[in-house]
Design a protein around this motif. Structure first.
Motif, mmCIF file in Angstrom:
data_model
loop_
_atom_site.group_PDB
_atom_site.id
_atom_site.type_symbol
_atom_site.label_atom_id
_atom_site.label_comp_id
_atom_site.label_asym_id
_atom_site.label_seq_id
_atom_site.Cartn_x
_atom_site.Cartn_y
_atom_site.Cartn_z
ATOM 1 N N SER A 3 0.798 -1.322 0.016
ATOM 2 C CA SER A 3 0.119 0.022 0.039
ATOM 3 C C SER A 3 0.707 1.326 -0.128
ATOM 4 C CB SER A 3 -0.872 0.137 1.200
ATOM 5 O OG SER A 3 -0.202 0.221 2.526
ATOM 6 N N LYS A 4 2.122 1.274 0.289
ATOM 7 C CA LYS A 4 3.086 2.440 0.505
ATOM 8 C C LYS A 4 4.386 1.961 0.561
ATOM 9 C CE LYS A 4 1.555 5.620 3.381
ATOM 10 N NZ LYS A 4 1.401 6.247 4.673
ATOM 11 N N LEU A 5 4.927 2.709 -0.168
ATOM 12 C CA LEU A 5 6.575 2.659 -0.303
ATOM 13 C C LEU A 5 7.326 4.017 -0.456
ATOM 14 C CD1 LEU A 5 9.049 0.836 -0.748
ATOM 15 C CD2 LEU A 5 8.794 1.133 -3.419
ATOM 16 N N SER A 6 8.310 4.135 0.656
ATOM 17 C CA SER A 6 8.771 5.439 0.552
ATOM 18 C C SER A 6 10.213 5.143 1.138
ATOM 19 C CB SER A 6 8.232 6.489 1.607
ATOM 20 O OG SER A 6 7.960 5.875 2.769
ATOM 21 N N GLY A 7 10.993 6.376 0.992
ATOM 22 C CA GLY A 7 12.410 6.323 1.533
ATOM 23 C C GLY A 7 13.420 6.966 0.607
ATOM 24 N N SER A 8 14.648 6.817 0.927
ATOM 25 C CA SER A 8 15.719 7.244 -0.176
ATOM 26 C C SER A 8 16.942 6.296 -0.020
ATOM 27 C CB SER A 8 16.286 8.737 0.632
ATOM 28 O OG SER A 8 16.666 8.439 2.063
ATOM 29 N N THR A 9 17.672 6.422 -1.150
ATOM 30 C CA THR A 9 18.858 5.677 -1.256
ATOM 31 C C THR A 9 20.002 6.382 -0.786
ATOM 32 O OG1 THR A 9 18.856 6.207 -3.585
ATOM 33 C CG2 THR A 9 17.810 4.089 -3.253
ATOM 34 N N GLN A 10 21.178 5.820 -0.965
ATOM 35 C CA GLN A 10 22.353 6.400 -0.343
ATOM 36 C C GLN A 10 22.846 7.862 -1.066
ATOM 37 O OE1 GLN A 10 26.028 4.742 -1.971
ATOM 38 N NE2 GLN A 10 27.099 5.057 -0.184
#
Length: 325
Positions: A3-10
């Motif tokens: 239902s939800k995907l979030s964040g950040s890579t290096q």
């Protein structure tokens, strides 16, 4: 159901040799309690998710799974949270394993007074000290296995130990530019209040080799690794060995310990492994460590870009999705 995907890579700041730790989170709807049932069965088998791999792929609705592209590999980090029929999972990249403290100096106490020429030193617990194998690049005790202790201001190079007796190496008193001295102990004092004997950490070598050693504990081309409290214990599957071996002989020649760009550290004390790598080794070597889609740390050189340099790739309407003036 996702239902939800979030964040950040290096995110990398090559000029400072620093990088943020990538973090992703996603939420799954627990349809028919399927996720609850699966998690319970794993936990019942003592198979928790902590530090397990999680791989992120990208693709389109009309693609088959084999056409999806792996874009990030991370590791489950915090506990799973549950709320209103959904589970939230959090993962971080392999750099999370590098923030631990390294070079936490071992300590014991002196058991008896020693003169400035004694070559046997009796301590309360000699087991805390470990021999470290030097390669030929070391300026002090090259190609020998030794350890160093510090008593007051004197550094002593030691070659072995027997029970709680430490055996001093030849010319090992007053090592590394210090002066041999008398060290007195009150035999009536409690052991915990006697003169402190502290591990003195001395590390030297080609910078790429030291980076590998601090990450994994292995000393490439040597039989013996670093003591466990000197390194981060990162799984070698998540450090790209070929990048280290092919970084260039001007930085490190795998076949010749005398060739490369060297760093030397005397008297290291407790520090975050990530901080030591970024602020010492990487910056001295002109290097940085990006993370590949497979989750492994790579080793790359910082390269300058000159205004007169030739281009390496052409951007045009065929490969640009959008742009602004």
């Amino acid at each position: 159901h996702l239902s939800k995907l979030s964040g950040s890579t290096q995110a990398i700041s090559p000029g400072q040799r620093k990088a943020t730790i990538g973090q992703m989170s996603f939420t799954l709807i627990d349809l028919n309690n399927d996720i609850s049932t699966l998690l319970k069965s794993k936990l019942d088998s003592n198979k928790g998710l902590r530090k397990k791999q999680v791989k992120y792929y990208i693709g389109y609705d009309n693609q088959v799974w084999s056409e999806y592209q792996l874009v990030q590999t991370q590791f489950f980090h915090r506990s799973i949270t549950y709320s209103k029929g959904t589970y939230k999972f959090v993962s971080k990249d392999i750099q999370r394993s590098t923030v631990s403290k390294i070079f936490v100096n071992k300590k014991t106490t002196l058991n008896a007074t020693i003169s400035d020429t004694d070559t046997t030193i009796t301590v309360s617990d000699a087991s805390v000290f470990e021999l470290v194998q030097h390669d030929a690049s070391y300026n002090d005790a090259p190609s020998k296995s030794v350890f160093y202790i510090k008593i007051n201001k004197e550094v002593v190079r030691c070659i072995n130990k027997s029970n709680n007796d430490i055996l001093v190496d030849t010319n090992g008193r007053g090592a590394l530019g210090t002066k041999a001295a008398v060290h007195e102990v009150d035999p009536n004092a409690d052991v915990s209040r006697r003169l402190s004997v502290t591990e003195f950490i001395y590390l030297e070598g080609a910078i790429p080799k030291l980076i590998w050693s601090v990450l994994t504990g292995q000393q490439l081309n040597q039989a013996q690794g670093l003591p466990s409290h000197w390194h981060l214990g990162v799984d070698t599957n998540f450090v790209n060995l070929q990048d280290f071996l092919n970084i260039g002989n001007d930085l490190w020649d795998f076949s010749d310990a005398s060739v490369g760009r060297f760093a030397s550290y005397e008297g290291l004390t407790s520090i975050s492994g990530k901080k030591f790598l970024e602020e010492q080794l990487l910056i001295q070597g002109g290097l940085y460590m990006p993370i590949g889609a497979d989750g492994a740390l790579k080793l790359k050189r910082i390269t300058g870009v000159l205004s007169t340099s030739a281009g390496t790739y052409t951007l045009d309407p065929s490969n640009i999705v959008s742009w602004t003036d």
